[in-house]
Each structure stands twice: as C-alpha cells, then as structure tokens.
Scaffold this motif. Structure first.
Motif, PDB file in Angstrom:
ATOM      1  N   TYR A 170     -19.743  26.077   8.183  1.00 44.91           N
ATOM      2  CA  TYR A 170     -19.667  27.382   8.835  1.00 44.91           C
ATOM      3  C   TYR A 170     -20.942  27.666   9.626  1.00 44.91           C
ATOM      4  O   TYR A 170     -20.884  28.116  10.777  1.00 44.91           O
ATOM      5  CB  TYR A 170     -19.420  28.472   7.788  1.00 44.91           C
ATOM      6  CG  TYR A 170     -19.487  29.875   8.338  1.00 44.91           C
ATOM      7  CD1 TYR A 170     -18.456  30.380   9.122  1.00 44.91           C
ATOM      8  CD2 TYR A 170     -20.595  30.675   8.094  1.00 44.91           C
ATOM      9  CE1 TYR A 170     -18.517  31.667   9.642  1.00 44.91           C
ATOM     10  CE2 TYR A 170     -20.668  31.965   8.611  1.00 44.91           C
ATOM     11  CZ  TYR A 170     -19.621  32.449   9.390  1.00 44.91           C
ATOM     12  OH  TYR A 170     -19.695  33.711   9.898  1.00 44.91           O
ATOM     13  N   GLU A 171     -22.092  27.399   9.017  1.00 44.24           N
ATOM     14  CA  GLU A 171     -23.375  27.647   9.690  1.00 44.24           C
ATOM     15  C   GLU A 171     -23.514  26.760  10.930  1.00 44.24           C
ATOM     16  O   GLU A 171     -24.004  27.206  11.967  1.00 44.24           O
ATOM     17  CB  GLU A 171     -24.543  27.416   8.734  1.00 44.24           C
ATOM     18  CG  GLU A 171     -24.676  28.477   7.654  1.00 44.24           C
ATOM     19  CD  GLU A 171     -24.840  29.874   8.235  1.00 44.24           C
ATOM     20  OE1 GLU A 171     -25.537  30.052   9.257  1.00 44.24           O
ATOM     21  OE2 GLU A 171     -24.248  30.813   7.658  1.00 44.24           O
ATOM     22  N   ARG A 174     -21.253  28.192  13.603  1.00 38.08           N
ATOM     23  CA  ARG A 174     -21.842  29.430  14.128  1.00 38.08           C
ATOM     24  C   ARG A 174     -22.946  29.123  15.125  1.00 38.08           C
ATOM     25  O   ARG A 174     -23.029  29.736  16.189  1.00 38.08           O
ATOM     26  CB  ARG A 174     -22.422  30.248  12.967  1.00 38.08           C
ATOM     27  CG  ARG A 174     -21.705  31.550  12.779  1.00 38.08           C
ATOM     28  CD  ARG A 174     -22.224  32.295  11.594  1.00 38.08           C
ATOM     29  NE  ARG A 174     -23.385  33.070  12.000  1.00 38.08           N
ATOM     30  CZ  ARG A 174     -24.166  33.710  11.160  1.00 38.08           C
ATOM     31  NH1 ARG A 174     -23.934  33.670   9.887  1.00 38.08           N
ATOM     32  NH2 ARG A 174     -25.182  34.415  11.591  1.00 38.08           N
ATOM     33  N   SER A 175     -23.792  28.155  14.802  1.00 38.99           N
ATOM     34  CA  SER A 175     -24.886  27.819  15.708  1.00 38.99           C
ATOM     35  C   SER A 175     -24.370  27.169  16.989  1.00 38.99           C
ATOM     36  O   SER A 175     -24.903  27.390  18.066  1.00 38.99           O
ATOM     37  CB  SER A 175     -25.921  26.925  15.020  1.00 38.99           C
ATOM     38  OG  SER A 175     -25.380  25.679  14.727  1.00 38.99           O
ATOM     39  N   ILE A 177     -21.375  27.782  18.384  1.00 37.69           N
ATOM     40  CA  ILE A 177     -20.733  28.859  19.147  1.00 37.69           C
ATOM     41  C   ILE A 177     -21.802  29.711  19.840  1.00 37.69           C
ATOM     42  O   ILE A 177     -21.643  30.118  20.991  1.00 37.69           O
ATOM     43  CB  ILE A 177     -19.830  29.716  18.246  1.00 37.69           C
ATOM     44  CG1 ILE A 177     -18.620  28.880  17.832  1.00 37.69           C
ATOM     45  CG2 ILE A 177     -19.404  31.009  18.919  1.00 37.69           C
ATOM     46  CD1 ILE A 177     -17.775  29.482  16.739  1.00 37.69           C
ATOM     47  N   ARG A 178     -22.887  29.972  19.137  1.00 34.81           N
ATOM     48  CA  ARG A 178     -23.953  30.794  19.697  1.00 34.81           C
ATOM     49  C   ARG A 178     -24.820  30.008  20.685  1.00 34.81           C
ATOM     50  O   ARG A 178     -25.688  30.569  21.346  1.00 34.81           O
ATOM     51  CB  ARG A 178     -24.851  31.342  18.587  1.00 34.81           C
ATOM     52  CG  ARG A 178     -24.162  32.391  17.756  1.00 34.81           C
ATOM     53  CD  ARG A 178     -25.092  32.934  16.721  1.00 34.81           C
ATOM     54  NE  ARG A 178     -24.468  34.008  16.007  1.00 34.81           N
ATOM     55  CZ  ARG A 178     -24.932  34.525  14.903  1.00 34.81           C
ATOM     56  NH1 ARG A 178     -26.051  34.063  14.390  1.00 34.81           N
ATOM     57  NH2 ARG A 178     -24.306  35.497  14.296  1.00 34.81           N
TER      58      ARG A 178
END
Length: 180
Positions: A170-171, A174-175, A177-178
């Motif tokens: 997940y992390e 998230r990174s 996507i960001r």
C-alpha cells in the motif's frame, strides 16, 4: 515414526526427516544400548520390562538410566541450552513469601516453541511448493483436531506477515501515485 503417547492420547504417525535416520540408528545402537545396559545393573531385571520408547535417560542418571525421558527432562535440557546460548531476557519476579520484587535472567524460549517454529517453517516450505492449503497439512502433522487451533495458535504469525506485506505494498502504491 508411530507415536502412542500424545497430548490427546490419540496415536499418530510423525514424519522424521530422512537425514535424521542414520543419527537415530547410531543413537539406538550406541548410546541407548549403553543406557539399557546400565539400567540392567540398577532396575531392569526382565527383558520384557525394557522401555519401548526411543529416548531414555542417560547413563549419568544411574538408578534412572534407561528409563523413558520425561517431558520435564527435555524441557530442562532445552532451557539449559537456551541459557547457555545467551538467549535470555530480564524478567520481574515477586517472592510470594516476602513480596520482594527482583529482576532475574530467564530463557527467552521454551521447548514447546519448537512446535511453533516447525509449523511456520513447514507452512513456508509448502507455500513455496505451490500447495494452496498448507494449513490443512500442518493441522494433520501437528495432530490438531480443529483447524482453528492450527490457524489461531501456530500460524497467527503468518497473518501478521501478510498484513505487513499488504501495508508495505500500500505504501509503495501510494508513493507511486503521488509521484514520490
């Protein structure tokens, strides 16, 4: 190996790794045989009374040499090995008579921990082999009547690992996507 004395008094077969077979034969033909010979000097007067168990007390146990090794003996030997290896931790103990509180060194592991290690390593080996339901095999190997015992007690660590992996994935996502 066929085991007749189990926790639930249900006989079952236990898998013994092939690499241990020569060592077990050496033990039976050497050390165990010597222990039984010492037992004949102390308490074993009839061949029919010879223990049917694999592991017997060492010759140093003199009057108890050749008698079946008890669970307490195995636990004590394991505890001594853990302490000797330095695998200890500080534990708070309270004297029941005086109420005095003190810190003592205690072994970090118990003999029973070996069952948990076996279950976990077997789980990973079976998953690596592509077996889709390894917990059923482990349940059988450990002799559990209920699958929940295997999952909740012996394989709960697997769920923790899966959660950590999911959190890590997940992390990473998230990174990505960001754009980090």
């Amino acid at each position: 190996m066929h085991v007749t004395k189990t926790k639930r008094l249900v006989e079952r077969d236990v898998n013994v790794p092939n690499y241990l077979i020569p060592d077990l034969h050496a033990y039976i033909d050497g050390e165990r045989k010597e222990c039984i010979a010492v037992a004949r000097r102390y308490w074993l007067k009839k061949k029919i009374l010879e223990p049917k168990v694999l592991f017997v007390n060492d010759v140093d146990a003199r009057p108890n040499a050749g008698k079946p090794v008890g669970a307490d003996t195995l636990s004590a030997a394991f505890r001594r090995a853990v302490v000797k290896a330095g695998l200890t931790e500080w534990v708070t103990k309270t004297d029941p008579h005086t109420g005095e509180v003190r810190q003592v060194r205690a072994p970090r592991h118990r003999y029973h921990d070996l069952r948990h290690t076996y279950a976990l390593w077997t789980y990973h080996a079976l998953v690596e082999q592509g077996i889709s339901e390894p917990w059923k095999i482990i349940q059988s190997l450990l002799g559990h009547a209920h699958l929940s015992t295997t999952l909740d007690t012996y394989l709960r660590v697997v769920n923790v690992e899966k959660a950590r992996t999911a959190d890590g994935a997940y992390e990473v996502m998230r990174s990505v996507i960001r754009g980090n």
